[in-house]
Design a protein around this motif. Sequence first.
Motif, PDB file in Angstrom:
ATOM      1  N   LYS A 112       4.404   5.336   3.155  1.00 46.17           N
ATOM      2  CA  LYS A 112       3.676   6.603   3.255  1.00 46.17           C
ATOM      3  C   LYS A 112       4.674   7.744   3.121  1.00 46.17           C
ATOM      4  O   LYS A 112       5.746   7.723   3.720  1.00 46.17           O
ATOM      5  CB  LYS A 112       2.967   6.711   4.598  1.00 46.17           C
ATOM      6  N   HIS A 141       3.931  -1.324   3.357  1.00 45.94           N
ATOM      7  CA  HIS A 141       3.286  -0.018   3.467  1.00 45.94           C
ATOM      8  C   HIS A 141       4.344   1.064   3.299  1.00 45.94           C
ATOM      9  O   HIS A 141       5.421   0.986   3.887  1.00 45.94           O
ATOM     10  CB  HIS A 141       2.596   0.125   4.830  1.00 45.94           C
ATOM     11  N   VAL A 195       0.860  -1.181   0.000  1.00 42.56           N
ATOM     12  CA  VAL A 195       0.000   0.000   0.000  1.00 42.56           C
ATOM     13  C   VAL A 195       0.899   1.235   0.000  1.00 42.56           C
ATOM     14  O   VAL A 195       1.870   1.301   0.751  1.00 42.56           O
ATOM     15  CB  VAL A 195      -0.921   0.017   1.244  1.00 42.56           C
ATOM     16  N   ARG A 242      -3.165   0.576  -3.832  1.00 41.41           N
ATOM     17  CA  ARG A 242      -2.978  -0.798  -3.353  1.00 41.41           C
ATOM     18  C   ARG A 242      -2.494  -1.722  -4.471  1.00 41.41           C
ATOM     19  O   ARG A 242      -3.034  -1.698  -5.572  1.00 41.41           O
ATOM     20  CB  ARG A 242      -4.279  -1.323  -2.778  1.00 41.41           C
TER      21      ARG A 242
END
Length: 139
Positions: free
Chosen positions: A107, A105, A32, A43
Motif C-alpha cells: 500500500k 500486500h 494486492v 490484485r
Amino acid sequence: MPTSAENLARWHAYVQRHDHAELRAMLHPDAVFESPVVHTPQRGREIVHKYLASADKVLGSSSFTYTGEWLNERSAILEFENTINGIKINGIDMITWDEHGQIVHFKVMVRPLKAVNMLHQMMGEMLQTMTAAAPATPA
C-alpha cells in the motif's frame, strides 16, 4: 522463514538495482496493491508488478530516499521523499510479506495533494507506455 529485516534488505536491494525480474520474483501470485490514486485494490502478480515497476520508473530517481522505517513481524512501513518537477513528495510504502518472504500486500500513501495529482498523471502515462510496450499475450 525470512525475517522482516531480511525481506526489507531484499526490497532495498531491488530499489538500488531497479531489477524488475527480481521485483516479479518477490511478489506472491495473489499480491494486492493499493494506490493513492486508484479507487480499487489491484490484485495479482502481473498487475501489481506493472504498478510497482511503473512507480519505480516515475519515482526511482537519484533524489528518491527512504527517511524512516518501522518493522513488524511480517511487515514494514517505509517513509520516503522525492522531488519531481519542483514538487516535494512525501509518502509511505506499507509492505506485508508471507511466511516465505513474498510480498502479499503493498500500500502506498502520498502527500501533499499537489504531489498526488502529479503522480496520478505521471503514473497514468507510464502505465499506458508499459502496456503499449508489453508483448501481446497469445489467445
